[in-house]
Design a protein around this motif. Sequence first.
Motif, mmCIF file in Angstrom:
data_model
loop_
_atom_site.group_PDB
_atom_site.id
_atom_site.type_symbol
_atom_site.label_atom_id
_atom_site.label_comp_id
_atom_site.label_asym_id
_atom_site.label_seq_id
_atom_site.Cartn_x
_atom_site.Cartn_y
_atom_site.Cartn_z
ATOM 1 N N LEU A 261 6.469 0.619 13.528
ATOM 2 C CA LEU A 261 5.668 0.993 13.019
ATOM 3 C C LEU A 261 5.382 2.620 13.576
ATOM 4 O O LEU A 261 4.973 3.456 12.754
ATOM 5 C CB LEU A 261 4.380 0.529 12.189
ATOM 6 C CG LEU A 261 4.204 -1.105 11.583
ATOM 7 C CD1 LEU A 261 3.016 -1.786 11.433
ATOM 8 C CD2 LEU A 261 5.092 -0.549 9.740
ATOM 9 N N VAL B 115 3.133 2.575 5.912
ATOM 10 C CA VAL B 115 3.303 2.155 7.338
ATOM 11 C C VAL B 115 1.072 1.925 7.960
ATOM 12 O O VAL B 115 0.874 0.960 8.435
ATOM 13 C CB VAL B 115 3.752 3.132 8.297
ATOM 14 C CG1 VAL B 115 2.788 2.938 9.838
ATOM 15 C CG2 VAL B 115 4.972 3.458 8.106
ATOM 16 N N GLY C 265 0.824 -2.067 6.183
ATOM 17 C CA GLY C 265 1.175 -2.815 7.705
ATOM 18 C C GLY C 265 0.445 -3.264 9.091
ATOM 19 O O GLY C 265 0.280 -3.587 9.220
ATOM 20 N N SER C 266 0.488 -1.307 9.354
ATOM 21 C CA SER C 266 -0.649 -1.384 10.182
ATOM 22 C C SER C 266 -1.854 -2.105 9.781
ATOM 23 O O SER C 266 -2.476 -3.105 11.220
ATOM 24 C CB SER C 266 -0.721 -0.139 11.237
ATOM 25 O OG SER C 266 0.301 0.763 11.180
#
Length: 198
Positions: free
Chosen positions: A44, A185, A188-189
């Motif tokens: 990521l 991203v 997702g993080s």
Amino acid sequence: MWRGLGAIGLFVCAAEARAHAFSPDASHFYNGLLHAFVDPGQILLLLALALLAAQRGLMLARGVAVGVPLLALGVSLLPARPEWLALAETWVLIAAAAVALLVAWGRTLPSWLLQLPVYLAAVGPGLVNGAELARESWLIPRLYLSGAAMGIFFLLMALFVFAAKLKLHFESVAAIGMRVLASWVVAGSAMLLALRWA
């Protein structure tokens, strides 16, 4: 029925599962090389850095391509402790979200101002590799760390070239697509951070 019993048997006999499994059969260099490709946080982060470099132009791209692997390698040479791994992985995920937010924001900023979050982000993989090296004492440091730096460079450059080519051939769509991907991203993080703190 036999398949179900076989699956239960495999489940019962399974050994410990680890996200950062190292294989002595892969050699020290290749364990380092592959680490960036199997660590979700680093994937990521490197994706966010590649998107930022492709979005902001050649000067920043040069700094990302050269500075990130070298800075990560330099940080990983510093003395580290195995218990720092959780903090280092958290740093990587926060840095990935911060860099991706810059891409999603898309505002024009001076190149020197963008280099600060880029280089702070590069510290994360270096801390991870240093802590992994301290935890896996059987690894040869010079081989593992040179492989890790090359893995970071290869993955970063592959993602950057892909994003830059898309921007070159599909400029209007790619600009929006990079910002959308950057927002994913960030999401997702955030999900990985929530799982870490759960």
